[in-house]
Design a protein around this motif. Structure first.
Motif, PDB file in Angstrom:
ATOM      1  N   MET A   1       0.839  -1.225   0.000  1.00 58.02           N
ATOM      2  CA  MET A   1       0.000   0.000   0.000  1.00 58.02           C
ATOM      3  C   MET A   1       0.857   1.251   0.000  1.00 58.02           C
ATOM      4  N   PHE A   2       0.275   2.315  -0.479  1.00 57.99           N
ATOM      5  CA  PHE A   2       1.010   3.579  -0.471  1.00 57.99           C
ATOM      6  C   PHE A   2       1.016   4.147   0.928  1.00 57.99           C
ATOM      7  N   CYS A   3       2.130   4.621   1.359  1.00 62.27           N
ATOM      8  CA  CYS A   3       2.247   4.968   2.769  1.00 62.27           C
ATOM      9  C   CYS A   3       2.554   6.438   2.991  1.00 62.27           C
ATOM     10  N   GLY A   4       1.803   7.293   2.369  1.00 61.33           N
ATOM     11  CA  GLY A   4       1.998   8.717   2.622  1.00 61.33           C
ATOM     12  C   GLY A   4       2.977   9.315   1.646  1.00 61.33           C
ATOM     13  N   LYS A   5       3.107  10.586   1.730  1.00 59.95           N
ATOM     14  CA  LYS A   5       3.842  11.327   0.736  1.00 59.95           C
ATOM     15  C   LYS A   5       5.354  11.188   0.855  1.00 59.95           C
ATOM     16  N   LYS A   6       5.819  11.071   2.063  1.00 58.95           N
ATOM     17  CA  LYS A   6       7.258  11.049   2.227  1.00 58.95           C
ATOM     18  C   LYS A   6       7.792   9.628   2.246  1.00 58.95           C
ATOM     19  N   TRP A   7       9.099   9.542   2.066  1.00 57.07           N
ATOM     20  CA  TRP A   7       9.683   8.221   1.867  1.00 57.07           C
ATOM     21  C   TRP A   7      10.187   7.574   3.143  1.00 57.07           C
ATOM     22  N   GLY A   8      10.731   8.371   4.007  1.00 57.47           N
ATOM     23  CA  GLY A   8      11.372   7.797   5.186  1.00 57.47           C
ATOM     24  C   GLY A   8      10.397   7.583   6.318  1.00 57.47           C
ATOM     25  N   ALA A  13      11.906  16.469   5.062  1.00 62.63           N
ATOM     26  CA  ALA A  13      12.065  17.618   4.182  1.00 62.63           C
ATOM     27  C   ALA A  13      11.858  18.918   4.961  1.00 62.63           C
ATOM     28  N   THR A  14      12.889  19.722   4.973  1.00 62.85           N
ATOM     29  CA  THR A  14      12.762  21.004   5.656  1.00 62.85           C
ATOM     30  C   THR A  14      11.894  21.943   4.842  1.00 62.85           C
TER      31      THR A  14
ATOM     32  N   GLY B  68      -0.287  16.022  -0.016  1.00 59.69           N
ATOM     33  CA  GLY B  68       0.278  14.763   0.443  1.00 59.69           C
ATOM     34  C   GLY B  68      -0.139  13.555  -0.358  1.00 59.69           C
ATOM     35  N   ARG B  69      -0.887  13.780  -1.404  1.00 59.13           N
ATOM     36  CA  ARG B  69      -1.199  12.661  -2.273  1.00 59.13           C
ATOM     37  C   ARG B  69      -0.054  12.495  -3.244  1.00 59.13           C
ATOM     38  N   ARG B 121      17.614  16.680  -2.399  1.00 56.00           N
ATOM     39  CA  ARG B 121      16.781  17.844  -2.111  1.00 56.00           C
ATOM     40  C   ARG B 121      15.992  18.246  -3.351  1.00 56.00           C
ATOM     41  N   GLN B 124      13.107  16.006  -3.635  1.00 54.59           N
ATOM     42  CA  GLN B 124      12.101  16.316  -2.621  1.00 54.59           C
ATOM     43  C   GLN B 124      11.340  17.575  -2.989  1.00 54.59           C
ATOM     44  N   SER B 149      18.364   8.353   1.620  1.00 56.02           N
ATOM     45  CA  SER B 149      17.200   9.245   1.680  1.00 56.02           C
ATOM     46  C   SER B 149      15.896   8.471   1.750  1.00 56.02           C
ATOM     47  N   GLY B 150      15.947   7.222   1.297  1.00 51.54           N
ATOM     48  CA  GLY B 150      14.718   6.442   1.289  1.00 51.54           C
ATOM     49  C   GLY B 150      13.828   6.722   0.097  1.00 51.54           C
ATOM     50  N   ARG B 164      14.319   0.052  -0.128  1.00 40.65           N
ATOM     51  CA  ARG B 164      13.707   0.957  -1.101  1.00 40.65           C
ATOM     52  C   ARG B 164      14.511   1.138  -2.383  1.00 40.65           C
ATOM     53  N   ILE B 319       7.641   1.957  -4.997  1.00 41.79           N
ATOM     54  CA  ILE B 319       6.921   3.144  -4.522  1.00 41.79           C
ATOM     55  C   ILE B 319       5.690   2.737  -3.710  1.00 41.79           C
ATOM     56  N   ASN B 320       4.998   1.739  -4.207  1.00 41.01           N
ATOM     57  CA  ASN B 320       3.719   1.394  -3.607  1.00 41.01           C
ATOM     58  C   ASN B 320       3.817   0.465  -2.399  1.00 41.01           C
ATOM     59  N   ASP B 321       4.960  -0.137  -2.229  1.00 46.51           N
ATOM     60  CA  ASP B 321       5.093  -1.033  -1.085  1.00 46.51           C
ATOM     61  C   ASP B 321       6.395  -0.749  -0.354  1.00 46.51           C
TER      62      ASP B 321
END
Lengths: 348, 348
Positions: A1-8, A13-14, B68-69, B121, B124, B149-150, B164, B319-321
């Motif tokens: 499943m997709f787990c939100g916008k960020k990767w870590g 992200a500042t 956030g999508r 960056r 991101q 960075s993940g 990842r 990306i999805n998992d």
DNA sequence: TTGTACGCGTTATCAA
DNA sequence: TTGATAACGCGTACAA
């Protein structure tokens, strides 16, 4: 499943608030510093910039383009797909200019030709600031929609003069005229032309150059000396066979692409003739293959790096000045003499 | 001067509110329809979709990724630039998959190697969901930053097994082993290898294949039979000259790219020898030139379309998992026999 | 010279 | 089943 916008695990992200907090100022101040406002104290500016660097802050481009500032995104629109052998060289030229102007390049992969799809809507949804278009004809779908949308557009090899649209191409006519002059200088009097897709912009102007060259040498223009091709090797092969079947075959052939020149040479070899002893051949483009083939191909080099670079530079102007009148740019070519041309055989 | 975000006189881009107003529902409802929520009445859904179509509405991707999508954007990261002759074919393969998965492709042109710049960056700030990486070595700058960075990353031709991150490449070892088997079958006992950049992943595994092939035939491995190149024509030419200078030159040469094979053939011709009578040559890649050159080059075809397509598909999975374990994918190659190999000359 | 507050277009939450 | 509304991160009037 997709787990939100960020990767870590957490959001690393500042954002502008982090910077503001660190520097002990408001977000507005940070924003002003970043956007070159002069109404900010030199010391605070210094401090802010220091934390920007330290925190490696880069403004989120989505948020930026959302508030109506620039997206710094240029789209490319290709009928032929990314892997077109000619276009790819243009891309390298674009790279330099993109970098120096600060754009990123987006390839709208979703491109499709069904009615539901609108390229313009796609650009709008991506907040694309302008587009480079290649491989297009005036009659193509989406053309009017694109031109009327007012999205700044720069066409490669298609003469478009509209509000917010310009074009760039090689000096096709002049280039081919020079080729014909050269062949005439080698005593050729029976010079053929293998065209590209017949209503492509480039092919049309190359044909003009061919006619101009003949006229200059007071040689007659013969319909049967113009064979239609489509820039491909196969088409060059077929076209050459048609020319060889004439009662008075040409002694020299000008081709609209290197690939069709290669095809033509194959047809000539199969007919038991040789290049350049029996027939001289000239290509167009100077792709890598031109120097590899035997005999090495005499051809017209298109300055693809310049075409690419200028495309972006011109598009950038179009983007930044909505009043700019239609621009057109012609890039000079270079005639590369190798081994595929020789003096015309004296009449037996 | 820059004149606002939109291109035309007025802002023509329809937004979700326009659709909501037209359909007589709230923006929330429109959003739900568009995002496949089932908690919406079939009739209203129908109405909404009708107006979406009528108004040609496409959600603004900046706004979308801001909340956030997903941004539906994949980045590409290349050391060699876009015009790399091998990579460009991979792009065509990527196109299909991008389209079917709904991604657009962004080329981060700002790439630079100074310290201020951070590729991560940049990704991101563009809300890139994942990246395809090509032309990289483990030692390269930014490598660790990227892996740590993940950001989901898929490496082409570099063995990376991290959280990842996954990789894809041709079956280099097996391919070269098969080539050696073939040459051994032609009675060659003195087989050389012209490498690519010596620590590139592909070259390393091709060398392994070469050694495995020799071992299989119980032929000795000789250091002086391995000439270092860098995939280019010039390097192939130089390497071949070094091999020709040996007291016992090889009768067959396996090259790490078609371009270096072309260079090798030029060196052989200059030495007054011929292919395949005196020396057999095998290339790698099967780029267009391979079939054009004379003699036509026997080579290993890399399935670039599949590599490209799978890159995107694998990246999409990454990306999805977020729990997916490191993936690695090896794509089979095809051995293409043309005219550049012949039986070994019997010892004089 | 600096900060507050609103809006950009969308999605998600929660109340109706 | 629907709608009002608070975010998302940033730029910019306008107020301080």
């Amino acid at each position: 499943m997709f787990c939100g916008k960020k990767w870590g695990a957490q959001d690393l992200a500042t954002n502008i608030r982090d910077v503001a907090k660190a520097a002990g100022v408001s977000v507005a101040t940070v924003s002003k510093v970043l956007n070159g406002y002069t109404t900010v104290n030199a010391n605070t500016k210094e401090r802010v910039l220091q934390f920007v660097k330290e925190l490696q802050f880069r403004p989120n481009s989505a948020a930026r383009s959302l508030v109506g500032r620039r997206s710094m995104t240029i789209g490319i629109f290709l009928t032929a797909g990314l892997a077109h052998p000619f276009f790819i060289q243009i891309l390298s030229g674009m790279e330099q200019a993109l970098k120096s102007k600060g754009y990123d390049l987006i390839y709208l992969a979703q491109l499709s030709w069904n009615k539901e799809y609108s390229f313009v809507r796609h650009c709008q949804s991506r907040n694309v600031e302008g587009v480079v278009v290649f491989g297009f004809q005036h009659e193509d779908m989406n053309f009017n929609e694109l031109v009327e949308s007012g999205i700044p557009a720069l066409f490669i090899d298609l003469d478009v003069r509209e509000k917010r649209a310009g074009f760039i191409s090689s000096d096709n006519q002049e280039a081919v005229k020079r080729v014909v002059d050269y062949l005439v200088g080698l005593n050729h009097r029976h010079i053929s032309f293998i065209s590209g897709n017949k209503d492509s912009y480039a092919s049309r102007y190359r044909l003009e150059g061919y006619r101009a060259g003949l006229a200059d040498a007071e040689l007659p223009y013969r319909d049967d000396y113009v064979a239609e091709g489509d820039y491909t090797r196969e088409a060059g092969y077929d076209a050459m066979n048609r020319l060889l079947a004439l009662s008075e075959p040409p002694t020299a052939v000008v081709c609209c692409s290197d690939m069709s020149a290669v095809g033509a040479m194959e047809a000539i070899a199969e007919a038991g003739l040789s290049v350049p002893e029996d027939i001289s051949i000239v290509g167009f483009d100077d792709i890598e293959i031109a120097s590899l083939v035997r005999p090495a191909l005499t051809t017209v080099r298109q300055d693809r790096i310049t075409i690419g670079r200028k495309s972006i530079e011109l598009l950038d102007e179009l983007i930044n000045d909505s009043e700019l009148r239609p621009t057109e740019t012609i890039v000079p070519t270079e005639f590369i003499i190798r081994d595929s041309c020789g003096p015309a055989k004296p009449k037996p």
